[in-house]
Design a protein around this motif. Structure first.
Motif, PDB file in Angstrom:
ATOM      1  N   LYS A 149      46.267  46.862  41.922  1.00 12.08           N
ATOM      2  CA  LYS A 149      45.477  46.266  43.001  1.00 12.08           C
ATOM      3  C   LYS A 149      44.706  45.063  42.449  1.00 12.08           C
ATOM      4  N   VAL A 150      44.650  43.997  43.225  1.00 15.56           N
ATOM      5  CA  VAL A 150      43.805  42.854  42.891  1.00 15.56           C
ATOM      6  C   VAL A 150      42.423  43.141  43.477  1.00 15.56           C
ATOM      7  N   ALA A 151      41.420  43.199  42.609  1.00 15.11           N
ATOM      8  CA  ALA A 151      40.057  43.480  43.066  1.00 15.11           C
ATOM      9  C   ALA A 151      39.285  42.194  43.339  1.00 15.11           C
ATOM     10  N   ALA A 152      39.610  41.127  42.614  1.00 13.58           N
ATOM     11  CA  ALA A 152      38.947  39.832  42.806  1.00 13.58           C
ATOM     12  C   ALA A 152      39.871  38.747  42.266  1.00 13.58           C
ATOM     13  N   PHE A 153      39.787  37.565  42.876  1.00 17.15           N
ATOM     14  CA  PHE A 153      40.663  36.464  42.498  1.00 17.15           C
ATOM     15  C   PHE A 153      39.870  35.159  42.482  1.00 17.15           C
ATOM     16  N   PHE A 154      40.029  34.377  41.416  1.00 16.86           N
ATOM     17  CA  PHE A 154      39.321  33.112  41.235  1.00 16.86           C
ATOM     18  C   PHE A 154      40.303  32.047  40.775  1.00 16.86           C
ATOM     19  N   LEU A 155      40.164  30.843  41.295  1.00 19.66           N
ATOM     20  CA  LEU A 155      40.943  29.699  40.832  1.00 19.66           C
ATOM     21  C   LEU A 155      40.002  28.713  40.170  1.00 19.66           C
ATOM     22  N   GLU A 156      40.500  28.037  39.139  1.00 18.67           N
ATOM     23  CA  GLU A 156      39.688  27.037  38.462  1.00 18.67           C
ATOM     24  C   GLU A 156      39.913  25.682  39.117  1.00 18.67           C
ATOM     25  N   LYS A 157      38.794  25.036  39.441  1.00 14.72           N
ATOM     26  CA  LYS A 157      38.856  23.706  40.045  1.00 14.72           C
ATOM     27  C   LYS A 157      37.827  22.833  39.343  1.00 14.72           C
ATOM     28  N   GLN A 158      38.314  21.841  38.616  1.00 18.30           N
ATOM     29  CA  GLN A 158      37.457  20.915  37.880  1.00 18.30           C
ATOM     30  C   GLN A 158      36.457  21.645  36.985  1.00 18.30           C
ATOM     31  N   GLY A 159      36.946  22.638  36.252  1.00 24.85           N
ATOM     32  CA  GLY A 159      36.123  23.368  35.303  1.00 24.85           C
ATOM     33  C   GLY A 159      35.249  24.455  35.898  1.00 24.85           C
ATOM     34  N   GLU A 160      35.220  24.578  37.209  1.00 23.09           N
ATOM     35  CA  GLU A 160      34.418  25.611  37.876  1.00 23.09           C
ATOM     36  C   GLU A 160      35.339  26.675  38.467  1.00 23.09           C
ATOM     37  N   LEU A 161      34.847  27.901  38.535  1.00 26.88           N
ATOM     38  CA  LEU A 161      35.629  28.970  39.146  1.00 26.88           C
ATOM     39  C   LEU A 161      35.316  29.066  40.625  1.00 26.88           C
TER      40      LEU A 161
ATOM     41  N   GLU B  56      51.772  22.629  39.623  1.00 24.54           N
ATOM     42  CA  GLU B  56      52.616  23.447  38.751  1.00 24.54           C
ATOM     43  C   GLU B  56      51.859  24.597  38.107  1.00 24.54           C
ATOM     44  N   GLN B  57      50.678  24.303  37.571  1.00 23.79           N
ATOM     45  CA  GLN B  57      49.899  25.345  36.910  1.00 23.79           C
ATOM     46  C   GLN B  57      48.433  25.193  37.243  1.00 23.79           C
ATOM     47  N   VAL B  58      47.865  26.273  37.697  1.00 25.38           N
ATOM     48  CA  VAL B  58      46.435  26.339  37.967  1.00 25.38           C
ATOM     49  C   VAL B  58      45.925  27.565  37.233  1.00 25.38           C
ATOM     50  N   GLN B  59      44.785  27.427  36.583  1.00 28.83           N
ATOM     51  CA  GLN B  59      44.215  28.595  35.927  1.00 28.83           C
ATOM     52  C   GLN B  59      43.582  29.499  36.966  1.00 28.83           C
ATOM     53  N   ALA B  60      43.847  30.778  36.820  1.00 24.44           N
ATOM     54  CA  ALA B  60      43.280  31.784  37.715  1.00 24.44           C
ATOM     55  C   ALA B  60      42.731  32.927  36.875  1.00 24.44           C
ATOM     56  N   ARG B  61      41.741  33.582  37.432  1.00 20.70           N
ATOM     57  CA  ARG B  61      41.215  34.795  36.808  1.00 20.70           C
ATOM     58  C   ARG B  61      41.339  35.893  37.848  1.00 20.70           C
ATOM     59  N   VAL B  62      41.858  37.032  37.394  1.00 25.25           N
ATOM     60  CA  VAL B  62      42.125  38.138  38.303  1.00 25.25           C
ATOM     61  C   VAL B  62      41.482  39.404  37.752  1.00 25.25           C
ATOM     62  N   ALA B  63      40.568  39.986  38.532  1.00 23.69           N
ATOM     63  CA  ALA B  63      40.037  41.305  38.199  1.00 23.69           C
ATOM     64  C   ALA B  63      41.025  42.312  38.775  1.00 23.69           C
ATOM     65  N   ILE B  64      41.582  43.125  37.890  1.00 25.44           N
ATOM     66  CA  ILE B  64      42.640  44.050  38.275  1.00 25.44           C
ATOM     67  C   ILE B  64      42.067  45.455  38.422  1.00 25.44           C
ATOM     68  N   THR B  65      42.427  46.125  39.501  1.00 27.49           N
ATOM     69  CA  THR B  65      42.121  47.518  39.794  1.00 27.49           C
ATOM     70  C   THR B  65      40.690  47.749  40.259  1.00 27.49           C
ATOM     71  N   HIS B  66      39.709  47.210  39.564  1.00 28.72           N
ATOM     72  CA  HIS B  66      38.310  47.508  39.874  1.00 28.72           C
ATOM     73  C   HIS B  66      37.485  46.235  39.785  1.00 28.72           C
ATOM     74  N   ARG B  67      36.543  46.077  40.705  1.00 25.90           N
ATOM     75  CA  ARG B  67      35.700  44.882  40.752  1.00 25.90           C
ATOM     76  C   ARG B  67      34.930  44.634  39.460  1.00 25.90           C
ATOM     77  N   GLY B  68      34.590  45.680  38.758  1.00 24.03           N
ATOM     78  CA  GLY B  68      33.791  45.538  37.546  1.00 24.03           C
ATOM     79  C   GLY B  68      34.584  45.176  36.302  1.00 24.03           C
ATOM     80  N   ASN B  69      35.899  45.177  36.376  1.00 16.62           N
ATOM     81  CA  ASN B  69      36.713  44.842  35.212  1.00 16.62           C
ATOM     82  C   ASN B  69      36.608  43.355  34.884  1.00 16.62           C
ATOM     83  N   ASP B  70      36.626  43.056  33.592  1.00 19.01           N
ATOM     84  CA  ASP B  70      36.691  41.662  33.185  1.00 19.01           C
ATOM     85  C   ASP B  70      37.996  41.080  33.699  1.00 19.01           C
TER      86      ASP B  70
END
Length: 144
Positions: free
Chosen positions: A5-17, A58-72
């Protein structure tokens, strides 16, 4: 293959999440040598506009918290494969390449700050501040 499960999703835009509010999401580990993943996000129609500007990149940096909101969050390079209108909202399919696992988040942050040219006290202060406000979804009590 393994699905989470995806708990949270962030995309990087100009150095900011940029947090992308999701209704739901799945992330599939293809378990191949390239460490490739497939991500499907379910968004409200109004949230579609927050992710559309990344289409065609082509490539965008993303950060995904997997399974639980509190996970890094785990760090991925992603590319949008498609948008599919749904009865209520939109499905966004992304191809993803794992960069580093979530338990290496502090190392990722430090590496990013060093690449930005920070050093000395500025590096230490920024590193501490970023770790304190890591990109996780607010706790349930903060959502009300």
């Amino acid at each position: 293959m393994k699905t989470f499960k995806v708990a949270a999703f962030f995309l990087e835009k100009q150095g900011e999440l940029l947090p992308i509010p999701i209704q739901d999401g799945l992330i599939i580990n293809r378990e191949d040598e390239q460490q490739s993943w497939l991500i499907e996000l379910f968004l409200d129609e109004k949230e579609e506009q927050s992710i559309r500007p990344f289409e065609g990149k082509e490539q965008v940096q993303a950060r995904v918290a997997i399974t639980h909101r509190g996970n890094d969050p785990a760090l991925f390079d992603v590319a949008i494969r498609s948008f599919q209108p749904l009865e209520k909202g939109v499905s966004v399919l992304l191809d993803a390449q794992l960069r580093q696992m979530r338990n290496k988040y502090a190392k990722q942050v430090l590496h990013s700050l060093v690449e930005q040219g920070l050093e000395g006290d500025e590096l230490l202060d920024t590193f501490a501040r970023v770790l304190r406000k890591r990109p996780n979804v607010p706790a349930q009590s903060e959502k009300k």
